[in-house]
Design a protein around this motif. Structure first.
Motif, PDB file in Angstrom:
ATOM      1  N   HIS A  20      44.443   3.334 -37.995  1.00 47.35           N
ATOM      2  CA  HIS A  20      45.457   3.469 -39.007  1.00 47.35           C
ATOM      3  C   HIS A  20      46.481   4.479 -38.797  1.00 47.35           C
ATOM      4  N   SER A  21      46.367   5.599 -38.187  1.00 45.61           N
ATOM      5  CA  SER A  21      47.419   6.701 -37.893  1.00 45.61           C
ATOM      6  C   SER A  21      48.437   5.990 -36.877  1.00 45.61           C
ATOM      7  N   VAL A  22      47.950   5.263 -35.895  1.00 44.77           N
ATOM      8  CA  VAL A  22      48.584   4.622 -35.085  1.00 44.77           C
ATOM      9  C   VAL A  22      49.645   3.708 -35.742  1.00 44.77           C
ATOM     10  N   GLN A  28      56.567   3.620 -39.450  1.00 48.66           N
ATOM     11  CA  GLN A  28      57.587   4.704 -39.533  1.00 48.66           C
ATOM     12  C   GLN A  28      58.695   4.725 -38.431  1.00 48.66           C
ATOM     13  N   LYS A  29      58.286   4.595 -37.226  1.00 53.01           N
ATOM     14  CA  LYS A  29      59.185   4.572 -36.167  1.00 53.01           C
ATOM     15  C   LYS A  29      60.189   3.081 -36.247  1.00 53.01           C
ATOM     16  N   ILE A  35      64.611  -1.299 -38.172  1.00 51.04           N
ATOM     17  CA  ILE A  35      64.012  -2.683 -37.981  1.00 51.04           C
ATOM     18  C   ILE A  35      63.827  -3.187 -39.293  1.00 51.04           C
ATOM     19  N   PRO A  36      64.216  -4.442 -39.557  1.00 51.69           N
ATOM     20  CA  PRO A  36      63.968  -4.960 -41.007  1.00 51.69           C
ATOM     21  C   PRO A  36      62.470  -5.257 -41.227  1.00 51.69           C
ATOM     22  N   PRO A  37      62.107  -5.119 -42.634  1.00 48.01           N
ATOM     23  CA  PRO A  37      60.790  -5.110 -42.797  1.00 48.01           C
ATOM     24  C   PRO A  37      60.226  -6.307 -42.439  1.00 48.01           C
ATOM     25  N   THR A  38      60.758  -7.619 -42.595  1.00 47.49           N
ATOM     26  CA  THR A  38      60.212  -8.621 -42.053  1.00 47.49           C
ATOM     27  C   THR A  38      59.719  -8.926 -40.557  1.00 47.49           C
ATOM     28  N   THR A  53      55.813  -0.435 -47.233  1.00 46.40           N
ATOM     29  CA  THR A  53      56.519   0.355 -47.951  1.00 46.40           C
ATOM     30  C   THR A  53      55.710   1.632 -48.078  1.00 46.40           C
ATOM     31  N   ASN A  54      54.345   1.438 -48.392  1.00 45.99           N
ATOM     32  CA  ASN A  54      53.372   2.501 -48.539  1.00 45.99           C
ATOM     33  C   ASN A  54      53.417   3.471 -47.300  1.00 45.99           C
ATOM     34  N   TYR A  55      53.278   2.758 -46.176  1.00 44.59           N
ATOM     35  CA  TYR A  55      53.471   3.545 -45.052  1.00 44.59           C
ATOM     36  C   TYR A  55      54.657   4.351 -44.652  1.00 44.59           C
ATOM     37  N   SER A  56      55.602   3.811 -45.034  1.00 43.48           N
ATOM     38  CA  SER A  56      57.055   4.228 -44.534  1.00 43.48           C
ATOM     39  C   SER A  56      57.786   5.218 -45.649  1.00 43.48           C
TER      40      SER A  56
END
Length: 64
Positions: A20-22, A28-29, A35-38, A53-56
Protein backbone atom coordinates in the motif's frame (compact mmCIF):
# COMPACT_ATOMS: atom_id res chain seq x y z
CA UNK A 1 8.69 -10.56 -1.25
CA UNK A 2 8.46 -6.80 -0.74
CA UNK A 3 10.35 -7.11 2.53
CA UNK A 4 13.24 -8.84 0.75
CA UNK A 5 13.29 -6.24 -2.03
CA UNK A 6 13.35 -3.41 0.53
CA UNK A 7 16.18 -5.08 2.40
CA UNK A 8 18.20 -5.58 -0.80
CA UNK A 9 17.60 -1.94 -1.74
CA UNK A 10 19.04 -0.83 1.59
CA UNK A 11 15.89 0.65 3.14
CA UNK A 12 16.15 1.21 6.85
CA UNK A 13 14.68 -1.51 9.04
CA UNK A 14 12.65 0.93 11.13
CA UNK A 15 10.74 2.18 8.06
CA UNK A 16 7.58 0.21 7.40
CA UNK A 17 7.23 -0.54 3.72
CA UNK A 18 4.06 -2.20 2.48
CA UNK A 19 2.44 -2.76 -0.90
CA UNK A 20 0.00 0.00 0.00
CA UNK A 21 2.72 2.51 0.93
CA UNK A 22 4.66 1.81 -2.26
CA UNK A 23 1.54 2.17 -4.39
CA UNK A 24 0.61 5.45 -2.68
CA UNK A 25 4.15 6.78 -3.09
CA UNK A 26 4.08 5.93 -6.80
CA UNK A 27 0.72 7.65 -7.34
CA UNK A 28 2.02 10.78 -5.60
CA UNK A 29 5.23 10.82 -7.64
CA UNK A 30 3.32 10.39 -10.89
CA UNK A 31 0.95 13.19 -9.93
CA UNK A 32 3.87 15.48 -9.04
CA UNK A 33 5.34 14.70 -12.48
CA UNK A 34 2.05 15.81 -14.10
CA UNK A 35 1.24 12.34 -15.42
CA UNK A 36 -2.46 12.24 -16.38
CA UNK A 37 -4.73 10.22 -14.08
CA UNK A 38 -5.61 7.77 -16.86
CA UNK A 39 -1.94 6.91 -17.37
CA UNK A 40 -1.41 6.62 -13.62
CA UNK A 41 -4.35 4.21 -13.45
CA UNK A 42 -2.85 2.11 -16.24
CA UNK A 43 0.47 1.91 -14.39
CA UNK A 44 -0.91 1.21 -10.91
CA UNK A 45 -3.88 -0.94 -11.85
CA UNK A 46 -6.49 1.29 -10.21
CA UNK A 47 -9.98 0.90 -11.64
CA UNK A 48 -11.31 4.42 -11.09
CA UNK A 49 -10.02 7.97 -10.75
CA UNK A 50 -11.39 8.40 -7.22
CA UNK A 51 -8.99 5.72 -5.98
CA UNK A 52 -5.91 7.62 -7.09
CA UNK A 53 -7.39 10.94 -6.01
CA UNK A 54 -7.61 9.59 -2.46
CA UNK A 55 -3.93 8.61 -2.59
CA UNK A 56 -2.68 11.81 -4.08
CA UNK A 57 -4.40 14.56 -2.12
CA UNK A 58 -1.22 15.40 -0.20
CA UNK A 59 2.14 15.36 -1.96
CA UNK A 60 5.15 13.56 -0.51
CA UNK A 61 6.93 16.91 -0.06
CA UNK A 62 3.97 18.30 1.91
CA UNK A 63 4.00 15.26 4.22
CA UNK A 64 7.70 15.71 5.00
Amino acid sequence: MLKAIAKDAGFLKHKRITNHSVRKFLVQKLRNANIPPTETMAITGHKNVQSITNYSNISVEQQQ
